[in-house]
Design a protein around this motif. Structure first.
Motif, PDB file in Angstrom:
ATOM      1  N   TYR A   1       6.129   7.696   4.621  1.00 58.79           N
ATOM      2  CA  TYR A   1       5.656   6.404   5.124  1.00 58.79           C
ATOM      3  C   TYR A   1       4.946   6.576   6.462  1.00 58.79           C
ATOM      4  N   LEU A   2       5.585   7.277   7.393  1.00 56.74           N
ATOM      5  CA  LEU A   2       5.013   7.442   8.726  1.00 56.74           C
ATOM      6  C   LEU A   2       3.682   8.182   8.689  1.00 56.74           C
ATOM      7  N   GLU A   3       3.533   9.124   7.769  1.00 58.40           N
ATOM      8  CA  GLU A   3       2.315   9.913   7.672  1.00 58.40           C
ATOM      9  C   GLU A   3       1.253   9.288   6.780  1.00 58.40           C
ATOM     10  N   HIS A   4       1.588   8.225   6.072  1.00 63.88           N
ATOM     11  CA  HIS A   4       0.641   7.595   5.147  1.00 63.88           C
ATOM     12  C   HIS A   4      -0.601   7.127   5.915  1.00 63.88           C
ATOM     13  N   PRO A   5      -1.794   7.359   5.368  1.00 62.76           N
ATOM     14  CA  PRO A   5      -3.021   6.965   6.071  1.00 62.76           C
ATOM     15  C   PRO A   5      -3.099   5.483   6.437  1.00 62.76           C
ATOM     16  N   ALA A   6      -2.581   4.604   5.601  1.00 63.96           N
ATOM     17  CA  ALA A   6      -2.615   3.173   5.923  1.00 63.96           C
ATOM     18  C   ALA A   6      -1.715   2.871   7.121  1.00 63.96           C
TER      19      ALA A   6
ATOM     20  N   GLN B   1       0.790  -1.225   0.000  1.00 63.45           N
ATOM     21  CA  GLN B   1       0.000   0.000   0.000  1.00 63.45           C
ATOM     22  C   GLN B   1       0.827   1.282   0.000  1.00 63.45           C
ATOM     23  N   ILE B   2       2.071   1.209   0.418  1.00 65.24           N
ATOM     24  CA  ILE B   2       2.864   2.427   0.589  1.00 65.24           C
ATOM     25  C   ILE B   2       4.053   2.401  -0.374  1.00 65.24           C
ATOM     26  N   PRO B   3       4.013   3.235  -1.404  1.00 68.14           N
ATOM     27  CA  PRO B   3       5.057   3.181  -2.438  1.00 68.14           C
ATOM     28  C   PRO B   3       6.455   3.528  -1.939  1.00 68.14           C
TER      29      PRO B   3
END
Length: 97
Positions: A71-76, A34-36
């Motif tokens: 990455y840390l801020e990504h909603p997932a 989910q996180i590129p």
């Protein structure tokens, strides 16, 4: 390249088969897709039983500090963290490789 390590300890009285834990594990297992920003992604249960051992681990890499922040801020990621906050504590280490 930065390695991001997280070690989780389940709270007292919480077991791996707790439905909240199962949901948390499922959420983290999906993050690699989910996180590129993630160059690599591993997460798994600890397989040893020692008093100082943590229960669950995340081991991932990102290209740089900007990618780590994304990455840390990504909603997932934030959704997974919210789940794990209910039943665990953790420690982290971020270092250049």
């Amino acid at each position: 390249m930065i390695r991001h390590l997280v070690l989780f300890k389940l709270n007292e009285g919480v077991d791996r088969d707790d439905p909240r834990v199962i949901d948390g594990v499922r959420a983290f297992e999906k993050l690699g897709e989910q996180i590129p920003e993630l160059a690599s992604w591993e997460c798994a249960w600890n397989i040893t039983d020692r008093p100082i051992a943590y229960d669950y681990a995340i081991n991932c890499t990102v290209a740089d500090l900007d990618a780590l922040v994304r990455y840390l801020e990504h909603p997932a990621h934030q959704a997974g963290v919210a789940l794990w906050q209910e039943f665990s504590t953790w420690v982290i280490a971020d270092y250049e490789i």
